[in-house]
Design a protein around this motif. Structure first.
Motif, PDB file in Angstrom:
ATOM      1  N   GLU A  29       0.821  -1.208   0.000  1.00 22.49           N
ATOM      2  CA  GLU A  29       0.000   0.000   0.000  1.00 22.49           C
ATOM      3  C   GLU A  29       0.857   1.262   0.000  1.00 22.49           C
ATOM      4  O   GLU A  29       0.578   2.223  -0.717  1.00 22.49           O
ATOM      5  CB  GLU A  29      -0.937   0.025   1.216  1.00 22.49           C
ATOM      6  N   ASP A  30       1.913   1.248   0.817  1.00 24.26           N
ATOM      7  CA  ASP A  30       2.765   2.428   0.900  1.00 24.26           C
ATOM      8  C   ASP A  30       3.532   2.662  -0.405  1.00 24.26           C
ATOM      9  O   ASP A  30       3.742   3.813  -0.798  1.00 24.26           O
ATOM     10  CB  ASP A  30       3.729   2.321   2.087  1.00 24.26           C
ATOM     11  N   GLU A  32       2.416   1.882  -3.411  1.00 28.01           N
ATOM     12  CA  GLU A  32       1.420   2.448  -4.341  1.00 28.01           C
ATOM     13  C   GLU A  32       1.235   3.944  -4.091  1.00 28.01           C
ATOM     14  O   GLU A  32       1.168   4.736  -5.031  1.00 28.01           O
ATOM     15  CB  GLU A  32       0.081   1.719  -4.202  1.00 28.01           C
ATOM     16  N   GLU A  33       1.162   4.333  -2.818  1.00 32.25           N
ATOM     17  CA  GLU A  33       0.990   5.746  -2.484  1.00 32.25           C
ATOM     18  C   GLU A  33       2.248   6.541  -2.842  1.00 32.25           C
ATOM     19  O   GLU A  33       2.162   7.657  -3.355  1.00 32.25           O
ATOM     20  CB  GLU A  33       0.647   5.901  -1.004  1.00 32.25           C
ATOM     21  N   ARG A  36       2.154   7.119  -6.542  1.00 32.34           N
ATOM     22  CA  ARG A  36       1.137   8.124  -6.867  1.00 32.34           C
ATOM     23  C   ARG A  36       1.649   9.527  -6.557  1.00 32.34           C
ATOM     24  O   ARG A  36       1.554  10.441  -7.374  1.00 32.34           O
ATOM     25  CB  ARG A  36      -0.158   7.849  -6.083  1.00 32.34           C
ATOM     26  N   LEU A  37       2.232   9.710  -5.364  1.00 31.38           N
ATOM     27  CA  LEU A  37       2.750  11.019  -4.972  1.00 31.38           C
ATOM     28  C   LEU A  37       3.938  11.433  -5.843  1.00 31.38           C
ATOM     29  O   LEU A  37       4.079  12.609  -6.198  1.00 31.38           O
ATOM     30  CB  LEU A  37       3.159  11.008  -3.496  1.00 31.38           C
ATOM     31  N   THR A  78       8.546   5.267   5.962  1.00 36.90           N
ATOM     32  CA  THR A  78       7.325   6.065   5.953  1.00 36.90           C
ATOM     33  C   THR A  78       7.229   6.964   7.177  1.00 36.90           C
ATOM     34  O   THR A  78       7.748   6.639   8.250  1.00 36.90           O
ATOM     35  CB  THR A  78       6.074   5.169   5.923  1.00 36.90           C
ATOM     36  N   THR A  80       3.961   8.893   8.930  1.00 33.82           N
ATOM     37  CA  THR A  80       2.509   9.042   8.865  1.00 33.82           C
ATOM     38  C   THR A  80       2.000   9.853  10.045  1.00 33.82           C
ATOM     39  O   THR A  80       2.630   9.922  11.101  1.00 33.82           O
ATOM     40  CB  THR A  80       1.783   7.672   8.869  1.00 33.82           C
ATOM     41  N   HIS A  84      -2.594   8.657   7.579  1.00 35.42           N
ATOM     42  CA  HIS A  84      -2.236   9.432   6.384  1.00 35.42           C
ATOM     43  C   HIS A  84      -0.727   9.433   6.166  1.00 35.42           C
ATOM     44  O   HIS A  84       0.028   9.821   7.063  1.00 35.42           O
ATOM     45  CB  HIS A  84      -2.749  10.864   6.508  1.00 35.42           C
ATOM     46  N   ASP A 106       3.633  14.361   0.737  1.00 38.03           N
ATOM     47  CA  ASP A 106       2.310  14.861   0.357  1.00 38.03           C
ATOM     48  C   ASP A 106       2.384  16.380   0.328  1.00 38.03           C
ATOM     49  O   ASP A 106       2.701  17.027   1.335  1.00 38.03           O
ATOM     50  CB  ASP A 106       1.265  14.386   1.368  1.00 38.03           C
TER      51      ASP A 106
END
Length: 183
Positions: A29-30, A32-33, A36-37, A78, A80, A84, A106
């Motif tokens: 998941e991380d 993928e994020e 995306r970012l 990560t 968070t 988020h 982000d």
């Protein structure tokens, strides 16, 4: 460091406790994020042809993350707040060197310098994980200088022979000149 620590305290005050993980506990998941970012960052900064737009490269990163080797391991770090993702980094560790490849944050948190906060956390955790050096790659930025303890100067060169070699040399020189003009 002082400014980074101040921004970290402000982020905690405004949004709550931060959680740092040198190695993500939700790597799929991380990642993928992160992709995306990173794609959004490339579009913002004018790099629409960057490698992560090609699914093969994104797939390669997933493969590297899923298949660690004792001599070379992917590390997805990560930062968070709640659930988020504020900042992340994917790199490789080999022989005690963390190659800092894909940092991203982000944009909604940009006022807090989350990339710097993440890097500070990575730096603090590194020695406990056997990481002796963090290589942030080529280029000179203030963020790299702020955390650096040393730097290395490298030169590019090309040795060629024959007609094919001269053509390759010419093409490489043109590419280098175009690259240096855009900086």
């Amino acid at each position: 460091m002082g400014d980074t620590e101040r921004r970290e305290r402000k982020l905690v005050k405004d949004y709550g406790a931060l959680t740092f993980r040198l190695r993500s506990d939700r790597p799929r998941e991380d990642l993928e994020e992160l992709i995306r970012l990173k794609r959004a960052q490339y579009l913002r900064t004018g790099h629409p042809g960057a490698p992560l737009f090609d699914e093969r490269y994104a797939g390669l990163l997933q493969h590297l993350l899923d298949n660690p080797s004792p001599s070379c391991e992917s590390v997805l770090s990560t930062l968070t707040v709640g659930s988020h993702l504020v900042a992340a980094h994917l790199g490789m560790v080999a022989n005690g060197v963390l190659h800092y490849w894909f940092p991203v944050y982000d944009e909604a948190f940009s006022a807090y310098s989350p990339g710097r906060i993440l890097f500070r956390q990575v730096l603090l955790a590194a020695s406990g994980q056997g990481i002796r050096t963090i290589d942030r790659g080529e280029g000179d930025t203030q963020a790299k200088r702020d955390f650096a303890t040393e730097s290395h100067l490298y030169f590019r060169g090309l040795v060629s022979t024959g007609m094919q070699g001269r053509l390759l040399e010419w093409a490489q020189r043109v590419e280098w000149r175009l690259t240096n003009q855009s900086r």
